[in-house]
Scaffold this motif. Structure first.
Motif, PDB file in Angstrom:
ATOM      1  N   HIS A  58       0.836  -1.197   0.000  1.00  0.00           N
ATOM      2  CA  HIS A  58       0.000   0.000   0.000  1.00  0.00           C
ATOM      3  C   HIS A  58       0.871   1.248   0.000  1.00  0.00           C
ATOM      4  N   ARG A  87      -3.192   0.518  -5.897  1.00  0.00           N
ATOM      5  CA  ARG A  87      -3.800  -0.733  -5.432  1.00  0.00           C
ATOM      6  C   ARG A  87      -3.946  -0.674  -3.931  1.00  0.00           C
ATOM      7  N   PHE A  88      -5.072  -0.181  -3.498  1.00  0.00           N
ATOM      8  CA  PHE A  88      -5.279  -0.136  -2.052  1.00  0.00           C
ATOM      9  C   PHE A  88      -5.596  -1.545  -1.578  1.00  0.00           C
ATOM     10  N   PRO A  89      -5.135  -1.870  -0.376  1.00  0.00           N
ATOM     11  CA  PRO A  89      -5.346  -3.244   0.088  1.00  0.00           C
ATOM     12  C   PRO A  89      -6.802  -3.498   0.484  1.00  0.00           C
ATOM     13  N   VAL A  90      -7.344  -4.592   0.011  1.00  0.00           N
ATOM     14  CA  VAL A  90      -8.704  -4.961   0.413  1.00  0.00           C
ATOM     15  C   VAL A  90      -8.635  -6.385   0.948  1.00  0.00           C
ATOM     16  N   LEU A  91      -9.096  -6.554   2.172  1.00  0.00           N
ATOM     17  CA  LEU A  91      -9.071  -7.901   2.746  1.00  0.00           C
ATOM     18  C   LEU A  91     -10.389  -8.591   2.441  1.00  0.00           C
ATOM     19  N   ASN A  97     -13.208 -10.595   3.564  1.00  0.00           N
ATOM     20  CA  ASN A  97     -13.750 -11.014   4.870  1.00  0.00           C
ATOM     21  C   ASN A  97     -14.489 -12.333   4.753  1.00  0.00           C
TER      22      ASN A  97
END
Lengths: 338, 1014
Positions: free
Chosen positions: A202, A332-336, A338
């Protein structure tokens, strides 16, 4: 790979500043003249035995040290890297001197001392820790400060072949970008910036690739692209390096002034003042810093027609074009999941 | 104290050298001073470490007499044991021993002595506190402090201990006094701000919010450590939010400069910022919402940072415990332990919670979008649209908003291409109709109404039952009306009106636009009916002022001045601030003028203020018109002199026209000898000033006067001014111009010289002597410096040079843009630079300059040239659709009739030919030779090309017919195409001799031999 590393080390002994971008190899004869390089080193083997001697030669498998025997005799001992537990050098106290000079921005003095240390230790990089090797990152900074991109790039190439710790590697790559900016190597800068952006988890890791791209676009009069690149650190780099944030503010202001977007430029200026981050001149952005400092913000605010002094007549030509991904990478923002 | 040589050390307040933070060293030889400590070194170390113990030991050491020890061994032993337990951190045991002392020896005299009481109570109280026996702690410490309290650093700890015990015990009654005492007596204590923070928390616990906030303010304004200041602020924000006071909490959040990197509770800040941001967004306070949202990190970044901060805090706590075995930092430790617990709790919530990043970014981006910060919105939404890992719905939202951002930034091309890609990627998206409508609006805003209508038509075709269908159709009708295609416009409007379930807001607007369109078609009765019924049916509608104004206008157009006046008065009195009010006032002037009420008309026109420059100038010239009509020449002269001399009106134009009327009025008053000198003076005053304009127009006026005023009219005038004399006596205007050119060269009045040259060139251009005109203009480039040239000169010279392929022209055009960024003559630069770039094969740059032309100088006289060039650019790029649209648009321009229309038709023909649409290409060539016979060279080319194309598509008969028709027109025989046509016809009939027979069979005239000759 190991073999390559060691070969690099041997090249280093002949003189750093070797740059593989089609430039002439720079040979610093004086580098060999450091006294420390001829001082003995102490070797501790894994089996507990210790030896002392002056470095005689080294190759990819190991090295040799020599010891005087009697009046004119000379004993040469050869070791393989795998057997070495530790190596001890003289001159560790010099790092404090370096720190003092570095603080005082006495770049040439720093270089003078560090080069001696570098020559002494570079042959032993195969067995030195990354922390010890990374100490020479300061030397890269000094080369950049004295605007010697060739020497800086030569050293960067060497360091990055030994350093794998992400934080260290990132710092070295940031220096790489500065060198590309200094030497106007557009293609290389774009390539490295994109690599750093896309490999980084990030933006808060480092927003410098965005800043470097921003400066590069300014240079090529691609103001919209410069502006868009600068926006990324301003939006997403919380708590990052304030020098990068201030540079991003400066790029956004310059780009929008060039585009004659006076109210937007003033807004960035106000935001910058509110955030208390002010750009300072650095070798790789001096021309932009000088331009920026020439802007009379108060007068511009009072009379926005003054934008004509700063605007670029061709600035808004880019407005109608599509923005290419290679000019402004997609963050590219981090997306977890869930 | 007697002898300094003795080795056992104890500390005593007020004696000996200072030791660290308040401790003092005292040496004594008396063994009773330290009965339980056999190791003086240990004692020393202990003393250095713990002031509390020093304090207590010292009290003991100086107070218990030997006699007392001898007589009360059990008492001493018990005390010694209790003390030992305390020092060994066995606090429970210490409490037990201390309580036994009280139980068994309370009546003893020694027990009662102050010198015993002080260490006893303090040790007992602290042991109780540290073993959780808060009640005893409170009792002992209170007892101690109320009796023996002295303001010393050592006793500060006892006060803190008491505060701590009272807080644990939940005894709020006495707390306030101890907080106040501590804060007052120990302003420099290292834990002062922790105590103050604790006091704030305590107030909150008691719901004493006012007091808590006051305490917060004191902390905030102090030099307390920044983490404590920010934490206290966050706590107040949280409290306010819990109470629903979002306004105040947002004020507190936004007015601080949060140091994110040093924030100990990032999650706390993030959540509060998110909540405040959402509230501000809902309130429509987007700029503030942006500020709040800017403190919210990505979810995973927050997780990472929260973990790392917690780890750091845990490490700090461990080190605090290690370095403080005697719990001197009990308050500090407790404080940070609470913080750590809260952080752990929040981390747990974070870890089980879902990733908010995407929803947060959508909100963040929307705030930028709504506050007009499109670049930031663009960055955010683009990242969402192109993020592979997101689910389709999220990406779709990203795309849609990305289009909005691009549209908002005015990047029409990009918005258009994004819309099209959106349609391809999400053909079933519920947002697609909206996106396409926006695309239409994009074109509309870019001034391309025709293309906007293409999109609207496509939209209507794809979604015929969509709820917004009437809106789309109304918009298309509106565009048709603006394009002057009233028939199509009215059809759309009527279909909307006739369809079912049209929302009232659309219906009313459609009816209104229908009436306006009818009025533009001179169908005044229908228009009037439409507007009057609207007014009747919707007397309170927001568009009522528009209805009224339009009714007034229509009455005026119908020459029903009474009704027009009446309506306009009603309009102005009911809606004085409406956007047409200035126009209505001017219209009232026109009505009075039409009614012959000229004085009233003048009065009304004079009321129009210069804040609307266009209407003001119109009114001024209408006044002039009235004065002229009433033959009030002296007033006319005065009126325009005031107009010319008025320096306060910044947007003034038409100066040369005013000067003309002044001169004309003078002439009418039999003062031509004044009119001409007046204009000549203007020439002399402004001719050589590059920043004054309209000199060419003044020269035109002089040319007119030269023609109309005879030399004889100056017969009785003493012409002292040599230049006037020259003008009057020169044979014609042209010879005067030549004289002036010579004079300008002599006196090095270079700007004036250049302008006179340009004037000459323009005359040549009017006479269609283009080559000479260009040469004359190029002569201007011989002046010493570009700086003497005004905007028009720079433009004309630059363009003339470029048209003759002199690259130096580019410099003139760029200089024009730099020196005169606001001049309308910059159109010349835009056009010229586009031409230059196209020649260099830089089609992209050429296109950009032309887009700039369209955007900034669309009405310039070179607009048709620019449009034609745009068509050519598109042809080079291979974008046939755009090229065709460019030429078609030009064909819709009435002002471009004639040669530009011919060139547009030729351009269309070429584009279709390039696109292998030969039948269409032929049709356009045919239009050239059927509609524009006056342009012989173009007609020749059109014949030849259509014949060639017929041949190409295998229609040899039509080809032959075209050749024959061409060859049959002798007035075209002078053009090279004519010769080529003959040659090609010969080849055709040689190849296909049957055509000649068929030609005869079909009744065609047989060709003569000479026709076949070259």
């Amino acid at each position: 790979m190991n073999c390559l590393k060691r070969l690099s080390a041997s090249v280093l002994l002949l003189g750093f500043g070797i740059w593989t971008y089609g430039q002439n190899v720079e040979f610093h004869q004086n580098d060999l003249l450091g006294t420390l390089a001829s001082k003995p080193v102490s070797i501790m083997l894994k089996n507990g035995n210790t030896f002392e001697g002056v470095l005689d030669s080294f190759k990819d498998t190991g090295f040799s040290i020599s010891q005087s025997v009697g009046a004119e005799g000379l004993a040469v001992m050869t070791f393989v890297w795998e057997d070495i537990d530790e190596v001890g050098f003289e001159g560790d106290g010099l790092w404090e001197e370096i720190d003092v000079s570095f603080e005082k921005k006495e770049w040439k003095e720093c270089i003078r001392i560090m080069r001696v240390l570098y020559e002494q230790r570079a042959p032993f990089f195969p067995i030195l820790s990354e922390t010890e090797i990374f100490q020479f990152e300061k030397l890269v900074t000094c080369y950049i400060e004295i605007q010697d991109p060739t020497a800086a790039m030569g050293l960067i190439r060497q360091l990055e072949s030994w350093v794998k710790t992400p934080e260290y590697l990132l710092k070295i790559r940031e220096h790489g970008l500065k060198v590309f900016l200094l030497s106007g190597m557009h293609e290389e800068l774009v390539k490295l910036s994109r690599t750093m952006i896309y490999e980084s988890p990030h933006i808060t890791i480092s927003s410098f690739p965005w800043v470097a791209l921003g400066f590069q676009h300014l240079k090529r009069k691609r103001y919209r692209e410069a502006w868009l690149c600068a926006i990324h650190p301003l939006l997403f780099d919380q708590g990052g390096d304030s020098a990068h944030i201030s540079d991003a503010f400066m790029i956004a202001q310059i780009a929008t002034l060039k585009m004659k977007e006076v109210s937007i430029a003033l807004k960035y200026y106000d935001d910058m003042v509110e955030a208390s981050v002010y750009p300072i001149s650095k070798p790789y952005q001096t021309e932009w810093h000088d331009w920026w400092t020439s802007v009379d913000w108060r007068s511009l605010r009072e009379n926005t027609d003054e934008i004509e002094k700063y605007g670029d007549i061709e600035s808004d030509l880019a407005h109608s074009t599509d923005t290419r991904e290679e000019d402004v990478p997609v963050i590219r923002f981090p997306v977890l999941q869930n | 104290m007697d002898s300094p040589s003795l080795s056992r050390g104890v500390a005593q307040p007020g004696s000996a050298p200072a030791l660290g933070a308040g401790g003092r060293w005292f040496e004594s030889s008396r063994p009773d001073h330290f009965p339980s400590s056999s190791n003086p070194t240990l004692s020393l170390n202990l003393m250095k470490r713990t002031l509390l113990i020093l304090l207590m030991c010292s009290h003991h050491g100086v107070s218990v007499s030997l006699a007392a020890q001898q007589e009360s061994m059990t008492f001493v032993e018990l005390y010694s044991m209790a003390r030992q337990q305390f020092l060994s951190e066995n606090y429970e045991s210490a409490v037990s021993h201390f309580s036994q002392i009280e139980e068994f020896f309370a009546e003893e005299e020694e027990f009662q002595e102050e010198v015993f009481q002080k260490p006893y109570r303090s040790m007992y109280g602290m042991s109780a506190l540290l073993s959780g026996r808060n009640e005893i702690a409170v009792e002992q410490l209170e007892n101690y402090l109320s009796t023996h309290y002295q303001k010393t650093k050592e006793e500060a700890l006892l006060v803190m201990g008491l505060i701590w015990a009272l807080r644990k015990q939940g005894d709020s009654g006495k707390l306030s006094q101890w907080y106040d005492l501590f804060l007052q007596d120990y302003p420099d204590h290292r834990d002062r701000y922790l105590v103050q923070f604790d006091k704030m928390v305590w107030h909150f616990e008691l719901d004493q919010d006012g007091k808590a906030e006051a305490e917060f303010q004191r902390i905030w304004d102090s030099i307390a450590p920044s983490d404590l200041r920010y934490r206290s602020r966050l706590m107040v924000i949280q409290r306010l939010m819990d109470q629903g006071d979002l306004q105040k909490s947002s004020d507190l959040l936004l007015s601080a400069h949060w140091e994110i990197s040093s924030m100990p509770e990032l999650a706390f800040l993030a959540f509060n910022s998110l909540k405040v941001g959402e509230w501000l967004m809902a309130e429509g306070r987007y700029e503030e919402a942006i500020k709040a949202f800017s403190k919210v990190p990505f979810y995973s970044v927050l997780l990472e940072k929260q973990r790392s901060q917690l780890k750091t805090l845990d490490m700090g706590l461990a080190s605090l415990q290690k370095d403080d075995p005697t719990h001197r930092s009990i308050i500090r430790e407790s404080h940070y332990r609470t913080v750590a617990t809260q952080m752990r709790e929040r981390l747990k919530h974070l870890e089980v919670g879902s990733d908010y990043t995407v929803t947060f970014l959508l909100k963040y981006g929307r705030c930028f979008l709504f506050s007009g910060r499109y670049a930031e919105a663009w960055v955010i939404f683009r990242s969402l649209a192109l993020r592979g890992e997101l689910d389709a719905l999220e990406k779709e939202q990203g795309w849609y908003h990305w289009i909005l951002a691009s549209y908002g930034a005015g990047n029409w091309d990009e918005a258009r291409s994004l819309c099209l890609r959106f349609g391809e990627l999400y053909p079933d998206s519920a947002l697609l109709p909206k996106a396409l409508f926006m695309l239409a609006r994009t074109q509309q805003d870019a001034g391309d109404l025709a293309r906007a209508n293409l999109v609207l038509s496509d939209l209507m075709k794809r979604f015929p039952v969509h709820e917004d269908f009437p809106k789309w159709q109304m918009t298309r009708g509106f565009n048709f009306a603006k394009l002057g295609e009233s028939g199509d416009a009215l059809r759309d409007f009527e279909e909307v009106i006739d369809s079912n379930s049209v929302p009232e807001v659309i219906l009313i607007r459609t009816r209104y636009w229908k009436a306006v369109t009818l009025s533009s078609e001179n169908r005044f009765i229908d228009a009037l009916q439409g507007l009057e019924s609207l007014l009747l049916e919707h007397p309170t509608h927001w568009m009522c002022p528009d209805f009224l104004y339009r009714i007034g206008m229509i009455h005026y157009s119908m020459r029903d001045y009474e009704r027009s006046e009446e309506t306009l008065h009603r309009y102005l009195s009911d809606f004085p601030e409406h956007h047409f009010s200035h126009e209505a006032k001017v219209l009232l002037g026109d009505v009075s003028m039409a009614k012959g009420e000229l004085d009233r008309a003048i009065k009304l026109f004079a009321e129009v203020l210069p804040n609307d420059p266009k209407l003001f100038m119109y009114s001024q010239f209408q006044i002039g018109k009235i004065l002229k009509a009433t033959e009030a020449y002296d007033e006319l002269e005065r009126h325009f002199k005031i107009y010319v001399d008025d320096l306060t009106f910044a947007g003034k134009a038409r100066i040369s026209e005013a000067l003309y009327w002044i001169a004309w009025a003078m002439n009418q008053q039999d003062r031509p000898h004044e009119a001409i000198p007046f204009l000549l003076k203007a020439v002399r005053d402004y001719g050589n000033d590059p920043h004054s304009g309209e000199l060419l127009e003044i020269l035109d006026q002089l040319a007119g006067l030269k023609k109309s005023v005879s030399t004889e009219s100056f017969a009785n005038v003493d012409l002292e001014d040599e230049r006037v004399l020259e003008f009057v006596t020169s044979t014609n205007f042209q010879s005067w111009i030549e004289l002036e050119i010579e004079r300008a060269q002599q006196i090095s009045a270079q700007t004036y010289f250049a302008r006179l040259q340009l004037y000459e060139a323009l005359q040549l251009r009017r006479r269609k002597e283009y080559d000479l005109a260009r040469a004359a203009i190029q002569n201007i480039s011989l002046v010493d410096s570009m700086e003497v040239l005004d905007a028009q000169l720079l433009g004309e010279v630059g363009l003339a040079l470029l048209e003759d392929e002199f690259e130096s022209g580019e410099r003139y055009l760029r200089r024009l843009l730099v020196r005169f960024p606001n001049t309308p003559h910059k159109a010349l630069a835009f056009y010229g630079l586009a031409l230059f770039k196209l020649r260099q094969d830089e089609t992209d740059a050429a296109k950009k300059w032309l887009l700039k032309f369209e955007k900034e100088t669309a009405n310039h006289s070179r607009a048709a040239d620019a449009k034609l060039l745009m068509g050519e650019v598109y042809a080079r790029i291979g974008d046939f659709e755009e090229g065709i649209e460019a030429y078609r648009e030009l064909l819709r321009w009435k002002q471009a009739r004639g040669k530009p229309h011919v060139d547009a038709l030729k351009g269309l023909a070429r584009l279709h030919q390039l696109n292998n649409e030969n039948d269409k290409a032929i049709a356009y060539w045919q239009r050239v030779y059927t509609l524009y016979r006056a342009y012989l060279e173009d007609v020749s080319e059109a014949y030849l090309r259509s014949a060639e194309l017929f041949e190409k598509i295998g229609d040899f008969r039509s080809g032959l017919k075209s050749y024959d028709e061409f060859i049959g027109q002798k007035d075209l025989s002078g053009f090279s195409d004519y010769v080529t046509a003959k040659q090609k016809r010969r080849e055709l009939v040689t190849k296909h001799p049957e055509l000649l027979i068929l030609e005869d069979e079909h009744g065609g005239e047989p060709l003569k031999e000479e026709d076949l000759r070259l």
